[in-house]
Scaffold this active site. Structure first.
Site, PDB file in Angstrom:
ATOM      1  N   CYS B  52     -33.005  25.501 -70.342  1.00 31.23           N
ATOM      2  CA  CYS B  52     -32.217  25.798 -71.544  1.00 31.23           C
ATOM      3  C   CYS B  52     -30.742  25.900 -71.217  1.00 31.23           C
ATOM      4  O   CYS B  52     -29.939  26.229 -72.074  1.00 31.23           O
ATOM      5  CB  CYS B  52     -32.701  27.098 -72.183  1.00 31.23           C
ATOM      6  SG  CYS B  52     -32.226  28.574 -71.263  1.00 31.23           S
ATOM      7  N   CYS B  55     -29.247  29.587 -67.261  1.00 27.89           N
ATOM      8  CA  CYS B  55     -28.861  30.008 -65.912  1.00 27.89           C
ATOM      9  C   CYS B  55     -27.481  29.473 -65.548  1.00 27.89           C
ATOM     10  O   CYS B  55     -26.707  30.129 -64.867  1.00 27.89           O
ATOM     11  CB  CYS B  55     -29.919  29.575 -64.888  1.00 27.89           C
ATOM     12  SG  CYS B  55     -31.469  30.472 -65.076  1.00 27.89           S
ATOM     13  N   CYS B 147     -37.921  29.318 -64.842  1.00 25.48           N
ATOM     14  CA  CYS B 147     -38.605  28.027 -65.026  1.00 25.48           C
ATOM     15  C   CYS B 147     -38.711  27.269 -63.703  1.00 25.48           C
ATOM     16  O   CYS B 147     -39.779  26.781 -63.342  1.00 25.48           O
ATOM     17  CB  CYS B 147     -37.867  27.173 -66.050  1.00 25.48           C
ATOM     18  SG  CYS B 147     -37.650  27.976 -67.639  1.00 25.48           S
ATOM     19  N   CYS B 185     -34.656  35.452 -66.149  1.00 22.40           N
ATOM     20  CA  CYS B 185     -34.500  34.613 -67.341  1.00 22.40           C
ATOM     21  C   CYS B 185     -33.454  35.211 -68.239  1.00 22.40           C
ATOM     22  O   CYS B 185     -33.763  35.976 -69.120  1.00 22.40           O
ATOM     23  CB  CYS B 185     -35.835  34.471 -68.076  1.00 22.40           C
ATOM     24  SG  CYS B 185     -35.770  33.220 -69.363  1.00 22.40           S
ATOM     25  N   HIS B 222     -38.849  50.029 -62.484  1.00 23.58           N
ATOM     26  CA  HIS B 222     -39.287  51.381 -62.846  1.00 23.58           C
ATOM     27  C   HIS B 222     -38.748  52.433 -61.869  1.00 23.58           C
ATOM     28  O   HIS B 222     -38.295  53.504 -62.280  1.00 23.58           O
ATOM     29  CB  HIS B 222     -40.821  51.390 -62.864  1.00 23.58           C
ATOM     30  CG  HIS B 222     -41.436  52.683 -63.265  1.00 23.58           C
ATOM     31  ND1 HIS B 222     -41.271  53.226 -64.526  1.00 23.58           N
ATOM     32  CD2 HIS B 222     -42.230  53.546 -62.577  1.00 23.58           C
ATOM     33  CE1 HIS B 222     -41.952  54.373 -64.596  1.00 23.58           C
ATOM     34  NE2 HIS B 222     -42.536  54.580 -63.429  1.00 23.58           N
ATOM     35  N   CYS B 225     -35.170  53.227 -62.535  1.00 28.65           N
ATOM     36  CA  CYS B 225     -34.842  53.267 -63.963  1.00 28.65           C
ATOM     37  C   CYS B 225     -34.090  54.535 -64.357  1.00 28.65           C
ATOM     38  O   CYS B 225     -34.472  55.627 -63.953  1.00 28.65           O
ATOM     39  CB  CYS B 225     -36.131  53.166 -64.787  1.00 28.65           C
ATOM     40  SG  CYS B 225     -35.806  53.097 -66.556  1.00 28.65           S
ATOM     41  N   CYS B 245     -38.630  57.140 -72.367  1.00 28.09           N
ATOM     42  CA  CYS B 245     -39.224  56.067 -71.573  1.00 28.09           C
ATOM     43  C   CYS B 245     -39.876  55.032 -72.489  1.00 28.09           C
ATOM     44  O   CYS B 245     -40.576  55.382 -73.447  1.00 28.09           O
ATOM     45  CB  CYS B 245     -40.267  56.653 -70.620  1.00 28.09           C
ATOM     46  SG  CYS B 245     -41.231  55.378 -69.774  1.00 28.09           S
ATOM     47  N   CYS B 251     -42.884  48.330 -71.914  1.00 29.08           N
ATOM     48  CA  CYS B 251     -41.946  48.056 -70.811  1.00 29.08           C
ATOM     49  C   CYS B 251     -42.694  47.600 -69.555  1.00 29.08           C
ATOM     50  O   CYS B 251     -43.633  48.246 -69.102  1.00 29.08           O
ATOM     51  CB  CYS B 251     -41.129  49.295 -70.498  1.00 29.08           C
ATOM     52  SG  CYS B 251     -39.879  49.009 -69.231  1.00 29.08           S
ATOM     53  N   CYS B 260     -31.891  45.251 -61.641  1.00 29.71           N
ATOM     54  CA  CYS B 260     -31.097  45.370 -62.881  1.00 29.71           C
ATOM     55  C   CYS B 260     -30.594  46.793 -63.160  1.00 29.71           C
ATOM     56  O   CYS B 260     -29.446  46.959 -63.581  1.00 29.71           O
ATOM     57  CB  CYS B 260     -31.893  44.884 -64.090  1.00 29.71           C
ATOM     58  SG  CYS B 260     -32.522  43.218 -63.933  1.00 29.71           S
ATOM     59  N   CYS B 272     -31.133  45.716 -70.167  1.00 30.53           N
ATOM     60  CA  CYS B 272     -32.127  45.793 -71.231  1.00 30.53           C
ATOM     61  C   CYS B 272     -32.516  47.230 -71.568  1.00 30.53           C
ATOM     62  O   CYS B 272     -32.416  47.665 -72.716  1.00 30.53           O
ATOM     63  CB  CYS B 272     -33.362  44.970 -70.858  1.00 30.53           C
ATOM     64  SG  CYS B 272     -32.948  43.264 -70.434  1.00 30.53           S
ATOM     65  N   CYS B 279     -38.226  46.340 -70.610  1.00 29.05           N
ATOM     66  CA  CYS B 279     -38.139  45.239 -69.642  1.00 29.05           C
ATOM     67  C   CYS B 279     -39.259  44.250 -69.968  1.00 29.05           C
ATOM     68  O   CYS B 279     -40.408  44.659 -70.153  1.00 29.05           O
ATOM     69  CB  CYS B 279     -38.316  45.791 -68.222  1.00 29.05           C
ATOM     70  SG  CYS B 279     -38.545  44.522 -66.953  1.00 29.05           S
ATOM     71  N   CYS B 282     -38.743  39.480 -66.687  1.00 29.66           N
ATOM     72  CA  CYS B 282     -38.313  38.084 -66.583  1.00 29.66           C
ATOM     73  C   CYS B 282     -38.124  37.619 -65.143  1.00 29.66           C
ATOM     74  O   CYS B 282     -37.973  36.428 -64.910  1.00 29.66           O
ATOM     75  CB  CYS B 282     -37.072  37.830 -67.439  1.00 29.66           C
ATOM     76  SG  CYS B 282     -35.543  38.462 -66.754  1.00 29.66           S
TER      77      CYS B 282
END
Lengths: 504, 309
Positions: B52, B55, B147, B185, B222, B225, B245, B251, B260, B272, B279, B282
């Site tokens: 798509c 990236c 992908c 992703c 997690h 987090c 949570c 999640c 992340c 996110c 989450c 991805c």
């Protein structure tokens, strides 16, 4: 004698497009748009949880994921019978607005303007700007290097007539470099409410999962201030400068002359009032939109599913070796007619509808300054001008939406997923009118169809043999050098094609 | 060749060290790496399959180094479909001349339509075939995003094109090359840039069982987090936009490896879970593949409620 030229691949667009042209006595006499990539999203969605749809469909396109997410949540909200609270609606406008800004900036500077701006002029730069000096030194060093193609990805390029003058070019190159920072800033601004970009996390049916805080409002406001400065001081003037230097392109690439917009950016919680209104323009006359008149033909597309169906019944059954087919795009038609979608279509609807004084003022200003007739805007260069004007209108309006946010007020509405339901989500992606059609069966996705902006613009011939909007726009384009068909790619890129979207 | 001053050089090294998560004691090694890269001559070919372009767009969100620095000081981006000025036959010459010369780093974005090669064609040649040619002449391969790494959405259940990850497809065709998976992703620009620097300067980084660099994909979302305390106290969000949570909304942080929560996205702005969104896993090998593992668990609850009513 007719000469056939395959421009394959067309780079500096999103995705896999080839354009085959037939040149007769120096002008394009026939054109075929070939979308060359297929994944099958509509098939993959079938049987899945409806809530997967806004995440899966965002991945149709990494340039305009927000719009797919938006079309999907609108379709779901219609199916669930809910609307988001004001904060949710406004945050969506602010996320989508930010992505319009990033998309329009990247399209002009990094994808399309390179066909007009002379990047080689950097070698003559004698000023003291740090960005430009660094770029100049790099280009000169590359010339002497052993790279297979020195200066890639900026060189090599088609030879032809580019913008004259070191100063004009270096301003545009400076803003190419600055534009990279600005488009990243627009994504950063969106991420305040979106969680991240590309592929927004916070968009759900019922609203937006992120909270509104005064700190986020302040941060968005500060970034928007910088972006509006860039749009006013660089983007609009640069488009006008390129337009003034290439007046021929107000006569080239006119296309089908019929325009379609679904409308986008909700101004009221019931969704009836839109900042960019929907409508259909035929022979300069505006009429109301009836989504029931949309159908898709597949005679020249790699599908063996029935032709001429509307999106609620549409099917996507691939047949990659189908005789006579030449593209993975279907051919959408409105009341059987070829339509152009995108910023030019939206601006024409907005202008003809007459309620937005700023839009009228800007269109009139551009027409006067460049000594044009209003109808000249329906052209290759007119599309660039319309995109830049729209970018300004949307960025300015973001200020208004931001001021209406209320910290602490709800951002989401609760909902239940019914056993059976249908929904239609119509919105406007940066590239044009975008629709998702959803049917829920036994709490799962029973049917999903997307009709996407570039599906309209880069459509192949329909069952009656009528060429699509870009195919029509190419007719008559002069080609000075068949080895370097620069004029043709200028016409194609003015539509800002996105093939991942168009085929999905 | 552009000279880079010692001061610039140490500053950049410090930024890179932070980016790679290495300690400052490793600075001299990072500094040497930067010097090697400073020539900007490492050739890179970027191919797009069933993708798509998300990236590529994410790469443009890189901050330190930013895209201009990446293109002019780190790599020689010989070909990239979205950025290359060269188009048409000229673009194919750039691609083919590089493949003939060999010795480049190959980045691949997007999956391979293994069972339907017509579903991705570039310059009249099926991408699947082009990929084999380009991979055979590459020094090493980085697969960019869900992908290319694992198949992602194009390879999800019911997909019509028989889509495969780059690794699966190359293995099936007998091409063995060093291959690093940088999933997500989209991919986070730091993950990509950090891995490129690692590969060009130090060689292949330590990888996890799915072939992704441990420096980015070792720990569970997690475990890092910001809402972990809510989980411990059983303070669960029941509705979208609730604080607490997000586990009961579906999640996938407890089964997803990525950094992340500490790295954040878009120049450290958000991610996110901070935005109240579960989450969706991805960066996992299983991302999006099965319809029996939806992104949210809200539907189950809503469905039970609706059926009772």
């Amino acid at each position: 004698m007719v000469e056939k030229i395959a421009i394959d691949p067309i780079t500096r667009i999103e995705g896999h497009l080839a354009v085959h042209i037939e040149v007769d006595e120096g002008r394009v006499a026939g054109a075929f748009c070939k979308g060359e990539m297929f994944r099958g999203f509509e098939t993959i969605l079938k049987g899945r949880d409806p809530l997967d749809a806004q995440q899966i469909t965002q991945r149709i396109c990494g340039v305009c994921p927000v719009s797919h997410g938006m079309a999907s949540v609108l379709a779901q909200e219609q199916a669930y019978g809910i609307t988001p609270p004001q904060n949710g609606r406004l945050m969506r406008n602010l996320i989508l607005g930010a992505n319009y800004i990033q998309s329009h900036i990247i399209h002009f500077y990094h994808l399309a303007a390179v066909d007009f701006v002379d990047l080689a002029a950097i070698a003559q730069y004698t000023g003291k700007d740090a960005d430009l000096l660094q770029f100049k030194n790099w280009v000169l060093a590359q010339k002497a290097s052993s790279a297979v193609y020195p200066g890639a990805p900026f060189f090599p390029r088609y030879e032809g007539h580019y913008l004259n003058g070191t100063e004009a070019n270096t301003i545009a190159i400076k803003n190419y470099l600055e534009g990279l920072r600005m488009r990243a800033l627009a994504h950063q601004m969106a991420a305040l409410f979106a969680g991240k970009l590309p592929h927004v996390a916070s968009l759900v049916p019922g609203g937006v999962t992120e909270q509104v805080t005064a700190q986020k409002i302040a941060a968005y406001g500060a970034m928007l201030h910088d972006l509006r400065g860039f749009i006013d001081q660089c983007y609009l003037p640069d488009v006008l400068a390129v337009a003034a230097a290439f007046p021929d392109y107000f006569k080239l690439g006119k296309g089908c002359g019929s325009f379609l917009a679904y409308g986008g950016f909700l101004e009221s919680d019931d969704g009836k009032d839109k900042f960019l209104p929907g409508g259909v323009v035929n022979a300069g006359k505006l009429s109301a939109l009836d989504p029931g008149l949309i159908t898709e033909d597949v005679r020249y597309s790699f599908y063996n599913s029935p032709s001429g169906l509307g999106p609620t019944a549409g099917r996507t059954e691939p047949d990659p070796r189908k005789q006579g087919a030449y593209t993975w795009l279907k051919a959408p038609r409105y009341q059987g007619q070829v339509m152009e979608v995108g910023p030019l279509a939206r601006l024409l609807v907005l202008y003809l509808q007459g309620s937005n004084a700023e839009a009228r003022r800007w269109v009139d200003h551009v027409v006067r300054q460049l000594n044009l007739k209003p109808e000249d805007l329906v052209s290759t260069m007119g599309r660039h001008a319309a995109r830049a004007i729209e970018c300004k209108l949307v960025a300015d309006r973001c200020e208004h939406w931001l001021a209406q946010l209320k910290p602490g007020a709800p951002t989401c509405t609760e909902f239940a997923i019914p056993k059976q339901a249908q929904g239609q989500g119509l919105c406007e992606a940066p590239r044009g009118a975008l629709g998702h059609w959803l049917e829920i069966a036994d709490h799962k996705i029973g049917h999903y169809q997307c009709v996407v902006p570039t599906t309209w613009n880069c459509s192949p011939r329909d069952d009656q043999g009528r060429p699509g909007a870009v195919e029509q726009a190419l007719i008559g384009t002069p080609i000075a050098n068949a080895q370097h068909p620069l004029e043709a790619v200028r016409v194609v890129r003015s539509f800002d094609p996105c093939i991942a979207c168009a085929v999905h | 060749m552009p000279e880079i001053s010692r001061r610039q050089f140490m500053l950049l090294s410090a930024k890179l060290a932070a980016l790679l998560g290495v300690s400052t004691t490793a600075l001299p090694a990072v500094a040497r790496a930067v010097q090697t890269l400073a020539s900007g001559q490492a050739p890179l070919l970027w191919l797009q399959g069933q993708s798509c372009s998300g990236c590529s767009v994410s790469l443009l969100n890189a901050v330190h180094p930013d895209p201009v620095a990446i293109l002019t000081r780190y790599v020689s981006m010989q070909f990239h479909g979205t950025l290359s000025t060269a188009t048409g036959e000229l673009a194919m010459s750039v691609l083919n001349d590089n493949i003939r010369r060999g010795g480049y780093l190959l980045a691949v974005e997007g999956a391979v339509p293994a069972a339907m090669p017509e579903a991705c064609v570039i310059g009249g040649e099926p991408f699947a075939q082009q990929l084999l040619r380009a991979a055979a002449a590459a020094e090493a391969i980085v697969t960019v995003g869900a992908c290319a790494c694992y198949g992602g959405i194009p390879a999800a259940e019911n997909n019509p094109t028989g889509s495969q990850s780059v690794r699966e497809y190359l293995q099936a065709n007998g091409i063995a090359k060093p291959l690093i998976a940088i999933p997500g992703c989209p991919v986070h620009p730091d993950w990509l840039v950090g891995t490129l620097v690692q590969v060009l300067a130090f060689g292949v980084p330590e990888l996890n069982a799915d072939g992704a660099p441990k420096m980015f994909f070792d720990r569970l979302v997690h475990d890092q987090c910001p809402r972990f305390a809510d989980y411990e106290r059983e303070n669960f969000a029941a509705h979208f936009s609730d604080r607490g949570c997000l586990f009961k909304l579906g999640c996938l942080g407890p089964v997803t490896h990525a950094d992340c929560p500490t790295r954040l996205w878009n120049a450290g702005t958000n991610f996110c879970i901070n935005a109240g969104a579960p989450c969706i896993g991805c960066s996992s090998k299983e991302f999006s593949r099965s319809m029996t593992l939806p992104f949210y668990r809200k539907s189950e609850q809503a469905q039970i409620k609706a059926d009772k009513a």
